[in-house]
Motif scaffolding. Structure first.
Motif, PDB file in Angstrom:
ATOM      1  N   UNK A  39      40.417   7.308 -40.149  1.00 35.29           N
ATOM      2  CA  UNK A  39      41.452   7.960 -40.951  1.00 35.29           C
ATOM      3  C   UNK A  39      41.223   7.796 -42.448  1.00 35.29           C
ATOM      4  N   UNK A  40      40.452   6.802 -42.840  1.00 39.00           N
ATOM      5  CA  UNK A  40      40.302   6.497 -44.268  1.00 39.00           C
ATOM      6  C   UNK A  40      39.002   7.017 -44.875  1.00 39.00           C
ATOM      7  N   UNK A  41      37.994   7.257 -44.068  1.00 37.37           N
ATOM      8  CA  UNK A  41      36.723   7.741 -44.610  1.00 37.37           C
ATOM      9  C   UNK A  41      36.890   9.149 -45.180  1.00 37.37           C
ATOM     10  N   UNK A  42      36.464   9.376 -46.428  1.00 37.80           N
ATOM     11  CA  UNK A  42      36.601  10.705 -47.049  1.00 37.80           C
ATOM     12  C   UNK A  42      35.508  11.659 -46.593  1.00 37.80           C
ATOM     13  N   UNK A  43      35.601  12.078 -45.345  1.00 43.19           N
ATOM     14  CA  UNK A  43      34.575  12.943 -44.768  1.00 43.19           C
ATOM     15  C   UNK A  43      35.249  13.901 -43.778  1.00 43.19           C
ATOM     16  N   UNK A  44      34.626  15.026 -43.506  1.00 41.50           N
ATOM     17  CA  UNK A  44      35.254  16.061 -42.693  1.00 41.50           C
ATOM     18  C   UNK A  44      35.586  15.567 -41.289  1.00 41.50           C
ATOM     19  N   UNK A  45      36.719  16.052 -40.777  1.00 39.94           N
ATOM     20  CA  UNK A  45      37.263  15.550 -39.520  1.00 39.94           C
ATOM     21  C   UNK A  45      36.359  15.856 -38.331  1.00 39.94           C
ATOM     22  N   UNK A  46      35.721  17.006 -38.338  1.00 46.58           N
ATOM     23  CA  UNK A  46      34.848  17.356 -37.219  1.00 46.58           C
ATOM     24  C   UNK A  46      33.686  16.401 -37.082  1.00 46.58           C
ATOM     25  N   UNK A  47      33.081  16.063 -38.215  1.00 42.54           N
ATOM     26  CA  UNK A  47      31.946  15.145 -38.175  1.00 42.54           C
ATOM     27  C   UNK A  47      32.406  13.741 -37.805  1.00 42.54           C
ATOM     28  N   UNK A  48      33.574  13.330 -38.285  1.00 43.16           N
ATOM     29  CA  UNK A  48      34.075  11.995 -37.944  1.00 43.16           C
ATOM     30  C   UNK A  48      34.312  11.866 -36.439  1.00 43.16           C
ATOM     31  N   UNK A  49      34.933  12.883 -35.845  1.00 39.31           N
ATOM     32  CA  UNK A  49      35.224  12.793 -34.423  1.00 39.31           C
ATOM     33  C   UNK A  49      33.960  12.945 -33.574  1.00 39.31           C
TER      34      UNK A  49
END
Length: 359
Positions: A39-49
Motif C-alpha cells: 500500500x505504501x510503495x509509490x508504484x502502479x497497482x497492477x505491477x505491485x499485485x
C-alpha cells in the motif's frame, strides 16, 4: 523471451525491481490484511499485485522476470504480422531500438507498450471501447499510458504532406531555439494532482539531475531527421499499406516527444516508447514498397545498420554496456555455482549513466 526472462543480474533496473519484489508481501498476506508495503510503495497497482501473486507461488524474482518477458514477447511478436508486410524485419528493428530498454530495463513500461501496440488496431477500427480498455490495462503497469488516449481522436486522420512537413519544422524550431515550456507545465500540474504516486513521479522528473537533464544534439537527432525525409519521399508508394497512415502519425508523435520535450530527457524517453515502436512497422513497409531487388537490398541494409547503431551502446560500449555485456543466464549460474559479477557491473553502469546525464 528466454533472453530477457532468464537474465541474471543483467540489465538496468535489475536491483530496483529485485528490491521491489522482496519488499512486497505475498498475496495471501495482502488479502488477510497483514501487508503494509504493497500500500505504501509509490508504484502502479497492477505491477505491485503481479509481484505479490508471484511471491505467493515462488519467492524468486526470476519467475517475475520470466512472466513479464513472456507477456511482452507474445504481445509484440504476435502483433507484428498484423501490421507489417515483413514481420521478420520488424523483429530486427525491435531488437535494435527497443528490446534493451523495454525487456531488460523498464519492464513495467514494456508491459504497457506491448498492450498499447496490440491495441493500436482499434484506433483504425474506430472502436474506442476496446482502445480505452487497453489504456486502462496498460496504465495498471505504467501511468504514462493514460496520456495516449487523446490520440484516438487524432492519429487515424490522414494529414497532408505539407502539413506534416510544416509540423516537423515547428518541432525542429522548438528544439534548436530551446523553447522551454514543459517544466513550467509540470510544475503547474503538481498543484492539481491529488494522487501521491503521480505527484511523486513528476517531482522526480523535475528534481533529479539525471532525470531533469535536457536532450542535446546527438547522432540520433540526425537519424530521426533522415527517417522523416525517407518516409515523406516514399509516402505515395507506402500509402497503399493498410496501417501505414496510422503508424506514420504515431511516428510524428514520436518526433514531437523527441524534439519538443527536450527539457526533460528521461520523461521524453519514457513517452517516446509508445510511439517509437512505429518504426518497427514503417521501416519494413518502406523496404517492401520497393519492387526491384537492388533498392530492396539497399533499404534493407540501411534498416539493419540503423538497428545496430541504435543498440551498439548497450552491446559494445563499456562502461555503459556493463549492465548487459557479458550476459548472465540464471540457469547457468544456479546450476554451476559460478560467481556472478553482475551486481558490481550494474553499479558501474548506473554510475556512468549518471555522469553522462550530468554532462
Amino acid at each position: 523471451m528466454l533472453t530477457a526472462g532468464l537474465r541474471y543480474e543483467t540489465g538496468g533496473d535489475w536491483t530496483s525491481y529485485t528490491s521491489i519484489f522482496e519488499s512486497i508481501e505475498p498475496i495471501d498476506e495482502v488479502l488477510t490484511g497483514q501487508a503494509t508495503a504493497i500500500d505504501t510503495l509509490p508504484i502502479e497497482i497492477g505491477y505491485k499485485y503481479l509481484n505479490s501473486i508471484v511471491r505467493f507461488f515462488y519467492d524468486n524474482v526470476q519467475l517475475l522476470f520470466f512472466i513479464v518477458a513472456a507477456c511482452i514477447s507474445i504481445l509484440i511478436f504476435k502483433t507484428f504480422p498484423i501490421y507489417a508486410p515483413l514481420p521478420q524485419l520488424s523483429v530486427t528493428v525491435y531488437f535494435g531500438i527497443l528490446f534493451f530498454s523495454l525487456d531488460m530495463i523498464a519492464i513495467r513500461q514494456g508491459m504497457a507498450v506491448a498492450v498499447l501496440f496490440y491495441a493500436y488496431r482499434f484506433i483504425e477500427e474506430r472502436d474506442w471501447k476496446k482502445f480505452l480498455t487497453a489504456i486502462v490495462l496498460a496504465s495498471l503497469f505504467h501511468l504514462s499510458a493514460l496520456l495516449v488516449f487523446p490520440l484516438y481522436f487524432l492519429v487515424y486522420r490522414r494529414f497532408s504532406t505539407r502539413f506534416l512537413c510544416f509540423s516537423f519544422l515547428i518541432f525542429l524550431a522548438v528544439f534548436f531555439l530551446r523553447f522551454n515550456w514543459l517544466t513550467e507545465l509540470f510544475q503547474w500540474s503538481l498543484n492539481l494532482i491529488s494522487g501521491p504516486d503521480l505527484a511523486h513521479k513528476i517531482t522526480t522528473y523535475l528534481t533529479r539531475d539525471a532525470y531533469a537533464a535536457q536532450r542535446g544534439i546527438t547522432f540520433g537527432l540526425l537519424i530521426n531527421i533522415g527517417i522523416f525525409i525517407i518516409l515523406i519521399l516514399s509516402r505515395k508508394t507506402m500509402d497503399k499499406y493498410h496501417y501505414f497512415n496510422l503508424f506514420l502519425n504515431l511516428f510524428m508523435c514520436y518526433l514531437f516527444v523527441y524534439f519538443c520535450m527536450f527539457e526533460l530527457v528521461e520523461l521524453s524517453n519514457r513517452l517516446k516508447y509508445y510511439f517509437m515502436i512505429s518504426l518497427a512497422i514503417l521501416l519494413p513497409i518502406w523496404v517492401y514498397s520497393y519492387r526491384d531487388k537492388a533498392n530492396r537490398l539497399i533499404s534493407y541494409a540501411f534498416v539493419c545498420w540503423f538497428s545496430f547503431m541504435y543498440c551498439r551502446a548497450p552491446l559494445l560500449e563499456l562502461p555503459i554496456s556493463a549492465a548487459f555485456n557479458p550476459y548472465q543466464n540464471y540457469i547457468i549460474y544456479s546450476l554451476t555455482g559460478k560467481k556472478s559479477t553482475g551486481y558490481e557491473r550494474l553499479m558501474k553502469s548506473d554510475e556512468e549513466f549518471r555522469k553522462a546525464r550530468e554532462q
